[in-house]
Design a protein around this motif. Structure first.
Motif, PDB file in Angstrom:
ATOM      1  N   SER A 191      56.114  31.261  48.955  1.00  0.00           N
ATOM      2  CA  SER A 191      56.050  32.719  49.111  1.00  0.00           C
ATOM      3  C   SER A 191      56.880  33.139  50.322  1.00  0.00           C
ATOM      4  CB  SER A 191      54.595  33.138  49.299  1.00  0.00           C
ATOM      5  OG  SER A 191      54.506  34.441  49.780  1.00  0.00           O
ATOM      6  N   LYS A 192      57.537  34.277  50.223  1.00  0.00           N
ATOM      7  CA  LYS A 192      58.378  34.748  51.334  1.00  0.00           C
ATOM      8  C   LYS A 192      57.552  35.028  52.583  1.00  0.00           C
ATOM      9  CE  LYS A 192      62.209  36.568  48.629  1.00  0.00           C
ATOM     10  NZ  LYS A 192      63.027  37.738  48.293  1.00  0.00           N
TER      11      LYS A 192
ATOM     12  N   ARG B 149      58.085  27.869  55.781  1.00  0.00           N
ATOM     13  CA  ARG B 149      59.464  28.159  56.178  1.00  0.00           C
ATOM     14  C   ARG B 149      59.755  27.649  57.590  1.00  0.00           C
ATOM     15  NH1 ARG B 149      62.026  31.294  52.619  1.00  0.00           N
ATOM     16  NH2 ARG B 149      60.749  32.138  50.963  1.00  0.00           N
TER      17      ARG B 149
END
Length: 689
Positions: A232-233, A239
Motif C-alpha cells: 500500500s502507498k 517502503r
C-alpha cells in the motif's frame, strides 16, 4: 457416559458464547445432537481444528482433553492420534518442546500403525518446523522434506505454504541460497493461489534479499520493485525498509540517479518514523554513493552517523559495511594510517561474525540438503546382563579392584601425555596464528601503499590534463582577446586612428576586455575545482541582493546589444556559499546575454518549491538544440559562438554544475530552439539534516 455429557456441555457453552465463525456454531449444534460416540469424537476434532486455527488454544485444550478420554474409552485410534497431534501443536505454540515432541512421536506411531500417510506427513511437517525453529536445521530439513511429497500429492495448500516457507528459511540460515530461492518460489506460487497478501509480500521481500546475497542483482531489483508495487502507498514501514535496499542494488550497477532517488526517499521515510534500522541502511548506502561520486565530505558525515547508529542497535552486518566504506574513504583521502585501522576493525568483526554463523559444531554436508528416506529409522541396541556367580564373588571383587587400579593409573598416565601433547599443539597454533596475522598486516600495508601509488599517479595525470587544457585555452581564446586589445593600443600609440575610428572601435575593445576577464574568471575557478580545492562555506543570504549586484555588471552590455532585462526576483533566503552562487548566476547571465539578439528579453526570478529555493534565468534567445543540450554541464570545453560572434571557453556551465552540487543543490535546463532557454537552480533553504 459422563465424558459424552461433558462434550455436549462444552458444545452448548461454545454455542451460547460469542462464536468466531458460522461453521463453529454449526459444529457445536451438530455435536450436541450427535448420537454415535465415534461421530462425537469426529465432530469434536473438527471443532478443535477450528479453535486451533483461530488461536483459541485454551478452549481447544478443553475439547482435546474430553475427546482424548472418550477416544481412549472407545479404543478409537484415529481419535487418540488426532487429539494427541493437536495437543502437541498447542504445546509447540507455548514453547514446551519436550511435551510437543513426545506427543508428535506418539501420534506418528499410531498413524504408521494404520498406514495413514496424510497423518504421518502432517506430523513430520510439524516436527520439522519445530526443529527448524529451535535451530536443528539438519534434522528439521529431513522431516519437512519427508512431508512435502505427500502434501503435494494431496494438494494441502495451507500446510504446503507453511512447509515451503519454513524450508526456505532453514536453507537460508545454513547458507544454501539456491535451495532457499527454490522453496520460496514454490511458496510464492501456493500463496498466490491462497491470495495471502501479507505472506506474498514477505516472500517477495525474502526472494529479493536472497537474490542480492547470491549476487543476482537484476532479479533482486525485480522482486524489490514487486514489493513496492504490491505494498500500500501508505505502508511507510515496508517502503522505508525497501527503498534503501533497492537504492543499494542500483548502486551496484553505477546507476547513480536511481540509487540516489531511492536512498534519499528511504532516508526521509526512516527519519520521519525514527526507524534506526532503515536509517542505517540508507546512510550507509548514501555514504557509498557519495564516495563513488567523490563527494568525500558529505560521504564522511553520512558514514559517521551510520556508524553511531550501527553500534547503538548492535547491527554488526551494517557495522561491517561501515568499516569497509570508512577504509575506502580514508584511502581516497590518502589518510592511510586511519585506513589501516578501519581495515583491521573490518577483519576483526568479520572473523567474529564468521564464528557466530557456524550453526553446528558438525557442518552440514551436501547430502544433508537432500531428502534421506532413512532419516528417522531407529537403531536398536541390545544390552546383555552380566552373570552373577555368588561363590566366586569375593575373589572376583578383589581382582576387580586391582584391575580397576591398573586401569585408573593407566588412564591418568594417558591423560597426562594427552594434556602435554594438547598444550604443545596449542602453543604452536598460537605461534602460527600470530605469524599469520603479522603477514596479513604486512600484506594490508603493502596493498594500501600500492593503492596510494595508483591514486597519486592518477592525480598527477589529472593535474597534467588540467595543465594541457589550460595552456590550450590560453593559447587560443585568451591570446585572441589580448592580441586584439594589444593591436588597438599600438594603433593609438602610432596615432593612425581618427576620432571617428576610435569611437567605432571602443565597443569592440570593451567586448574583448570583457571576454578576457570572464575567461580568466572561469579558468581560475575551473582549475581550482579540478584540483579539488573548492570548500564551500555556506550561510543564509538574500537571492535578490545577488541578482541586483550581478545585473549591474552587465547593464552596459545589455544596453549596447539592445536587450531588455526583466527582474521578477523576490527577497528570499538560500543556505549556500554566497560567493559560489554569485559565480553561477554571473555565468548564467553572461550566457543569456551571449545568445540573445537585439529586441530579446532576459528574465530573472526566484520562488519557493517543496521547501527549497528555486532560481531561474530565462531568455528569449536562439535556444539550444537537443544534440547540444546533451553536451552541456560536461567538462568537455564545448562552446558555440554568440549572436555577435562572442567566444567562450565552454567551462562556465561545468563550473556552475560543480559549484551548485557542492552546495547540496541541483541545476538543470529547459530550452526550445529559436524560442528561448531557461536555467534553473535548486538550493536548500536551511542546513541539511
Amino acid at each position: 457416559m459422563r465424558r459424552i455429557i461433558t462434550l455436549i456441555a462444552l458444545a452448548i457453552s461454545t454455542l451460547l458464547s460469542f462464536s468466531q465463525t458460522q461453521e463453529l456454531d454449526s459444529l457445536s449444534i451438530q455435536l450436541a445432537f450427535e448420537t454415535q460416540d465415534s461421530l462425537k469424537v469426529e465432530t469434536s476434532l473438527k471443532i478443535i481444528e477450528l479453535l486451533y486455527n483461530n488461536k483459541n488454544y485454551d478452549k481447544a485444550i478443553k475439547y482435546i482433553i474430553e475427546s482424548e478420554k472418550l477416544s481412549n474409552s472407545l479404543n478409537y485410534d484415529k481419535g487418540i492420534a488426532e487429539t494427541t497431534y493437536y495437543k502437541s501443536l498447542i504445546y509447540a505454540q507455548k514453547g514446551d518442546y519436550i511435551n510437543a515432541i513426545n506427543g508428535y512421536h506418539k501420534s506418528k506411531s499410531i498413524y504408521q500403525k494404520h498406514n495413514d500417510t496424510t497423518g504421518i506427513a502432517k506430523v513430520n511437517n510439524s516436527i520439522g518446523l519445530l526443529e527448524i525453529k529451535r535451530g536443528n536445521y539438519s534434522e528439521g530439513l529431513q522431516y519437512c522434506l519427508a512431508a512435502i511429497k505427500v502434501l503435494e500429492e494431496l494438494n494441502l495448500k495451507n500446510d504446503l505454504s507453511l512447509a515451503y516457507t519454513n524450508l526456505a528459511e532453514a536453507y537460508s540460515k545454513i547458507g544454501a541460497t539456491d535451495y532457499a530461492i527454490k522453496f520460496n518460489l514454490k511458496a510464492l506460487d501456493v500463496l498466490e493461489q491462497l491470495n495471502d497478501k501479507e505472506a506474498i509480500l514477505k516472500t517477495n521481500l525474502q526472494l529479493a534479499e536472497l537474490y542480492s546475497s547470491n549476487k543476482e542483482y537484476r532479479k533482486s531489483i525485480e522482486f524489490y520493485e514487486t514489493v513496492l508495487n504490491r505494498a500500500s502507498k501508505s505502508n511507510d514501514s515496508i517502503r522505508g525498509r525497501v527503498y534503501p535496499k533497492l537504492g543499494r542494488e542500483y548502486l551496484k550497477f553505477n546507476d547513480y540517479d536511481k540509487a540516489s532517488q531511492y536512498l534519499l526517499e528511504g532516508l526521509t521515510l526512516n527519519r520521519k518514523s525514527n526507524d534506526k534500522a532503515g536509517l542505517l541502511l540508507a546512510l550507509n548506502g548514501l555514504g557509498d554513493l557519495n564516495l563513488h561520486l567523490n563527494r568525500l565530505k558529505l560521504a564522511e558525515q553520512q558514514l559517521y552517523e551510520a556508524g553511531t547508529i550501527a553500534k547503538s542497535i548492535a547491527n554488526n552486518r551494517e557495522l561491517l559495511t561501515y568499516y569497509k566504506l570508512m577504509k575506502d574513504l580514508d584511502s581516497t583521502k590518502r589518510r592511510f594510517d586511519r585506513a589501516y585501522v578501519w581495515q583491521r576493525e573490518y577483519y576483526d568483526l568479520k572473523n567474529s561474525l564468521d564464528q557466530t554463523d557456524i550453526i553446528d559444531s558438525k557442518p552440514l554436508k551436501a547430502s544433508d540438503l537432500e531428502f534421506n528416506p532413512d532419516f528417522d529409522k531407529e537403531v536398536s541396541t541390545t544390552i546383555e546382563e552380566p552373570v552373577n556367580n555368588l561363590k566366586s564373588q569375593p575373589q572376583e571383587t578383589h581382582s576387580g579392584i586391582n584391575k580397576f587400579k591398573v586401569v585408573l593409573y593407566g588412564l591418568l598416565a594417558a591423560l597426562a601425555i594427552v594434556s602435554t601433547f594438547l598444550i604443545l599443539i596449542y602453543v604452536k597454533r598460537n605461534s602460527n596464528i600470530k605469524y599469520t596475522q603479522e603477514l596479513e598486516e604486512k600484506n594490508i600495508k603493502i596493498q594500501l601503499q600500492n593503492e596510494a601509488f595508483v591514486e597519486q599517479t592518477q592525480h598527477l595525470e589529472n593535474v597534467n590534463n588540467v595543465k594541457d587544457k589550460l595552456f590550450s585555452i590560453i593559447s587560443h581564446d585568451l591570446k585572441d582577446s589580448l592580441s586584439s586589445i594589444n593591436g588597438f593600443i599600438n594603433l593609438m600609440k602610432e596615432g593612425s586612428l581618427t576620432r571617428e575610428e576610435f569611437d567605432n572601435l571602443i565597443p569592440e575593445l570593451s567586448e574583448n576586455a570583457n571576454n578576457a576577464s570572464l575567461l580568466l574568471f572561469n579558468l581560475l575557478n575551473w582549475s581550482k575545482s579540478q584540483m579539488q580545492s573548492l570548500d564551500p562555506k555556506p550561510s543564509l543570504f538574500d537571492i535578490q541582493e545577488v541578482f541586483e549586484a550581478k545585473v549591474k555588471l552587465i547593464e552596459q552590455r545589455l544596453e549596447s546589444k539592445g536587450i531588455e532585462l526583466v527582474d521578477h526576483s523576490l527577497r528570499d533566503f538560500a543556505y549556500a556559499d554566497r560567493s559560489m552562487i554569485e559565480i553561477v548566476i554571473q555565468n548564467l547571465l553572461a550566457n543569456a546575454l551571449k545568445f540573445c539578439k537585439s529586441g530579446d528579453t532576459i528574465t530573472v526570478s526566484n520562488h519557493i518549491s517543496n521547501g527549497s529555493c528555486i532560481i531561474s534565468v530565462a531568455d528569449t534567445g536562439i535556444g539550444i538544440s537537443k544534440e547540444n543540450m546533451d553536451k552541456l554541464f560536461k567538462n568537455s570545453s564545448f562552446t558555440t559562438l554568440g549572436t555577435n560572434n562572442e567566444k567562450g571557453t565552454g567551462l562556465g556551465l561545468s563550473i556552475c554544475k560543480e559549484l551548485v552540487e557542492l552546495n547540496n543543490g541541483k541545476i538543470w535546463v529547459e530550452s526550445t530552439l529559436n524560442v528561448g532557454t531557461t536555467f534553473y537552480i535548486q538550493l536548500p533553504k536551511s542546513k541539511p539534516v
